[in-house]
Scaffold this active site. Structure first.
Site, PDB file in Angstrom:
ATOM      1  N   LYS A  52       0.840  -1.205   0.000  1.00 11.47           N
ATOM      2  CA  LYS A  52       0.000   0.000   0.000  1.00 11.47           C
ATOM      3  C   LYS A  52       0.877   1.258   0.000  1.00 11.47           C
ATOM      4  O   LYS A  52       0.589   2.230  -0.707  1.00 11.47           O
ATOM      5  CB  LYS A  52      -0.945  -0.014   1.214  1.00 11.47           C
ATOM      6  CG  LYS A  52      -2.064  -1.027   1.046  1.00 11.47           C
ATOM      7  CD  LYS A  52      -2.831  -1.331   2.321  1.00 11.47           C
ATOM      8  CE  LYS A  52      -3.774  -2.518   2.071  1.00 11.47           C
ATOM      9  NZ  LYS A  52      -4.489  -2.978   3.247  1.00 11.47           N
ATOM     10  N   GLN A  96      -4.717  -2.064   9.470  1.00 12.37           N
ATOM     11  CA  GLN A  96      -4.566  -3.382   8.847  1.00 12.37           C
ATOM     12  C   GLN A  96      -5.092  -4.477   9.779  1.00 12.37           C
ATOM     13  O   GLN A  96      -4.694  -4.557  10.941  1.00 12.37           O
ATOM     14  CB  GLN A  96      -3.082  -3.629   8.509  1.00 12.37           C
ATOM     15  CG  GLN A  96      -2.822  -4.909   7.748  1.00 12.37           C
ATOM     16  CD  GLN A  96      -3.436  -4.915   6.348  1.00 12.37           C
ATOM     17  OE1 GLN A  96      -3.369  -3.941   5.603  1.00 12.37           O
ATOM     18  NE2 GLN A  96      -4.069  -6.018   5.982  1.00 12.37           N
ATOM     19  N   ASP A 119     -11.236   2.157   3.716  1.00 12.25           N
ATOM     20  CA  ASP A 119     -11.481   0.713   3.593  1.00 12.25           C
ATOM     21  C   ASP A 119     -12.977   0.432   3.469  1.00 12.25           C
ATOM     22  O   ASP A 119     -13.374  -0.667   3.086  1.00 12.25           O
ATOM     23  CB  ASP A 119     -10.948  -0.022   4.835  1.00 12.25           C
ATOM     24  CG  ASP A 119      -9.607  -0.704   4.570  1.00 12.25           C
ATOM     25  OD1 ASP A 119      -9.290  -0.937   3.388  1.00 12.25           O
ATOM     26  OD2 ASP A 119      -8.899  -1.001   5.544  1.00 12.25           O
TER      27      ASP A 119
END
Ligand code: NAP
Length: 290
Positions: A52, A96, A119
């Site tokens: 990322k 994460q 997200d």
């Protein structure tokens, strides 16, 4: 059979984003900024977050990686999230997953400001998705929809079977495919571990999305001739012949299923790169909204 090439499609998307960022910079605007919180040292999570950060650099975004030891307290993590929520120089951030057992993932997810939840995991964004309102769609289903759109795959009136009902992949995928949009307008069946007659059900699918995390679960006898097959699964299997010590395997038996499918995504090089590109798209969207 034709390949739905997520790698080349995602490169095209990245180029489009990079072009937009360089235009913004030429007008004296700051670039979009994505932050990522990584807790612990899980190998797969390390790789995902490193990718990322690399993706951000490639398109000209600013990025920050915030690392915590796996012993970090829930309170300390929530305090960092509050700080990022308030930081006007950060457009979007991700935490994460998975997190260590002593941290409540739900508490973490709901504490992220929905305007920065790139997200698309927080309740407000999931609710907006269900209502068809503007939102951040979870990166993997968003990437699959983009792939279907860019390949002009016809979805209207088709029977789409989604295998797996997770909050981040299967469920939003089923919602998106059933929506009155293009791609979309499919008749959707959402299948899971309690579904009966799974083989026969899958064999009726015009579009089959496999997102269960069971390597090579979908065999050729579960696939209709001419179906579109989207393989979301990624499992690391030990492989001493590789320098990495593992190989990535999808949920679909690629070689035999490819003989029957009209279109199929490979693993790697299918859904994975589209997921990465989607996160960049969501970050740019967060930036532009601000
Ligand atoms: P998850 O949270 O573990 O959910 C798995 C789902 O599959 C559950 O709904 C489960 O049913 C269902 N399932 C499990 N075994 C089944 C079986 N034998 N028959 C039918 N359904 C079954 O997984 P996830 O997070 O959605 O991820 C799924 C896979 O996609 C994993 O391999 C993951 O690594 C991969 N993934 C890839 C990307 C990418 O970018 N390519 C992104 C995200 C995830 P129940 O609900 O009944 O338990």
């Amino acid at each position: 059979m034709q390949i739905l090439d997520g790698k080349s499609c995602s490169e095209q998307i990245r180029q489009e984003i990079a072009d937009q960022v360089s235009q913004l910079k030429s007008k004296g605007r700051r670039p979009p900024h994505l932050a990522a919180i990584l807790v612990g040292d899980d190998g797969a999570s390390e790789t995902y977050v490193a990718n990322k950060v690399k993706d951000c650099q490639q398109v000209g975004f600013e990025s920050s990686l915030i690392r915590f030891d796996k012993s970090v307290s829930e309170a300390e993590l929530l305090a960092k999230i509050e700080e990022l929520n308030a930081n006007e120089a950060v457009d979007g951030f991700i935490v994460q997953l998975p997190l260590p057992d002593h941290i409540d993932e739900h508490k973490v997810t709901v504490s992220i400001d929905p305007r920065k939840d790139v997200d698309g995991f927080c309740p407000e964004n999931v609710g907006n998705l269900c209502l068809g309102l503007p939102t951040f769609v979870s990166a993997t289903p968003n990437g699959i929809m983009e792939l279907l759109a860019r390949y002009n795959i016809e979805t209207e009136g088709k029977h789409c079977v989604v295998l797996g009902r997770s909050n981040i992949v299967g469920t939003p995928m089923a919602i998106l495919m059933s929506r009155n949009t293009n791609p979309g307008n499919s008749t959707v069946t959402l299948a899971h571990s309690r579904t009966k007659n799974l083989k026969a059900l899958c064999a009726e699918a015009d579009i089959l999305v496999a997102a269960i995390g069971k390597p090579e679960f979908v065999s050729a006898d579960m696939v209709k001739q001419g179906a579109v097959v989207i393989d979301v699964g990624i499992t690391r299997l030990a492989d001493d012949s590789r320098a990495s010590g593992f190989r990535l395997v999808g949920d679909v038996q690629f070689d035999s299923v490819a003989e029957k499918a009209a279109w199929i995504t490979p693993v790697p090089g299918g859904v994975g790169p589209m997921t990465r590109a989607s996160l960049l798209q969501n970050t740019l969207k967060a930036y532009l909204r601000n």
